[in-house]
Design an enzyme around this catalytic site. Structure first.
Site, PDB file in Angstrom:
ATOM      1  NE  ARG A 295      -5.074  -5.490  -6.296  1.00 22.10           N
ATOM      2  CZ  ARG A 295      -5.029  -6.588  -7.061  1.00 22.10           C
ATOM      3  NH1 ARG A 295      -5.718  -7.650  -6.733  1.00 22.10           N
ATOM      4  NH2 ARG A 295      -4.293  -6.604  -8.149  1.00 22.10           N
TER       5      ARG A 295
ATOM      6  CE1 TYR B 162      -3.613  -7.417   1.762  1.00 19.49           C
ATOM      7  CE2 TYR B 162      -2.089  -7.883  -0.017  1.00 19.49           C
ATOM      8  CZ  TYR B 162      -3.243  -7.289   0.443  1.00 19.49           C
ATOM      9  OH  TYR B 162      -4.026  -6.582  -0.407  1.00 19.49           O
TER      10      TYR B 162
ATOM     11  CG  ASP C 221       1.845 -17.543  16.442  1.00 22.06           C
ATOM     12  OD1 ASP C 221       3.083 -17.470  16.412  1.00 22.06           O
ATOM     13  OD2 ASP C 221       1.205 -17.853  17.463  1.00 22.06           O
TER      14      ASP C 221
ATOM     15  CE  LYS D 233      -6.768  -9.711   5.189  1.00 24.37           C
ATOM     16  NZ  LYS D 233      -7.555  -9.055   4.135  1.00 24.37           N
TER      17      LYS D 233
ATOM     18  CG  ASN E  87      -1.301 -13.794   0.512  1.00 26.66           C
ATOM     19  OD1 ASN E  87      -0.750 -14.867   0.358  1.00 26.66           O
ATOM     20  ND2 ASN E  87      -2.475 -13.690   1.115  1.00 26.66           N
TER      21      ASN E  87
ATOM     22  CG  HIS F 111      -7.139  -4.577   4.412  1.00 28.63           C
ATOM     23  ND1 HIS F 111      -6.594  -5.111   3.255  1.00 28.63           N
ATOM     24  CD2 HIS F 111      -6.358  -3.532   4.765  1.00 28.63           C
ATOM     25  CE1 HIS F 111      -5.515  -4.410   2.945  1.00 28.63           C
ATOM     26  NE2 HIS F 111      -5.346  -3.456   3.823  1.00 28.63           N
TER      27      HIS F 111
ATOM     28  NE  ARG G 169      26.864  -0.590   6.964  1.00 25.35           N
ATOM     29  CZ  ARG G 169      26.630  -1.541   7.858  1.00 25.35           C
ATOM     30  NH1 ARG G 169      26.953  -2.788   7.585  1.00 25.35           N
ATOM     31  NH2 ARG G 169      26.082  -1.268   9.019  1.00 25.35           N
TER      32      ARG G 169
END
Length: 185
Positions: A68, A141, A52, A81, A57, A128, A32
């Site tokens: 960015r 993210y 946690d 992150k 995003n 980052h 599959r």
């Protein structure tokens, strides 16, 4: 087809920066296609990593060469992150801004693509950013802290304090990212 939970399905590879990990998947394939775990609270926790996350995003980028970054959140709103590229390809960069870290002011870059399905674990205290390597790239993210606009900070993508080597000159970038001052600890 079943695996024992103790085997672990998520691969963690320590990068040259203290506490920054390249995260890979171990797909189980059949006729599959495949199934793969990309995140597991237990496996992250067993390594002492933040497990946690309070926000997720997505960043959509129309053109190759879009840059960015380099972003971080100031105390007490630091963010950890986990960053992955779910469509297209990016060159993802982390700069260690933790003065107590043995890798302070060093950087690493990793290629994250929809095909390799790798992710990068970026601990709090690191900046980052990324540059797209393909048109129509999308970045996902997972973030450990709620965004606090008053704590938003950045270092310039071409700051000589870090000497980041990007794959190509940026073709698209925000004025904010272009105009961060030189890094001053």
């Amino acid at each position: 087809m079943a695996r024992a939970a103790a085997e672990g399905w998520v691969r963690f590879t320590q990068t040259a920066l203290e506490g920054v990990y390249l995260i890979g998947v171990e797909p189980i394939e059949d006729e599959r296609g495949f199934f793969a775990r990309t995140w597991c609270r237990r496996e992250f926790g067993q390594r002492g990593l933040v497990a946690d996350f309070v926000q997720c995003n997505v960043s959509y980028n129309r053109a190759r060469g879009t840059l960015r970054g380099m972003h971080y959140q100031a105390p007490p709103h630091e963010e950890t992150k986990v960053v992955s590229c779910i469509r297209g390809a990016i060159y993802d960069v982390v700069v260690d801004l933790r003065p107590e870290s043995p890798t302070y002011r060093r950087w690493i870059g990793a290629e994250l693509t929809e095909h390799n399905r790798d992710a990068l674990y970026v601990p709090a205290g690191c900046a980052h950013g990324f540059q797209t390597l393909a048109d129509d790239s999308e970045v996902f993210y997972q973030i450990s802290a709620y965004y606090a606009p008053e704590a938003a900070r950045g270092v310039r993508w071409d700051d000589p304090a870090f000497g980041i080597r990007w794959p190509e000159p940026p073709r698209a970038m925000s004025e904010r990212d272009r105009s961060y001052p030189d890094y001053a600890p």
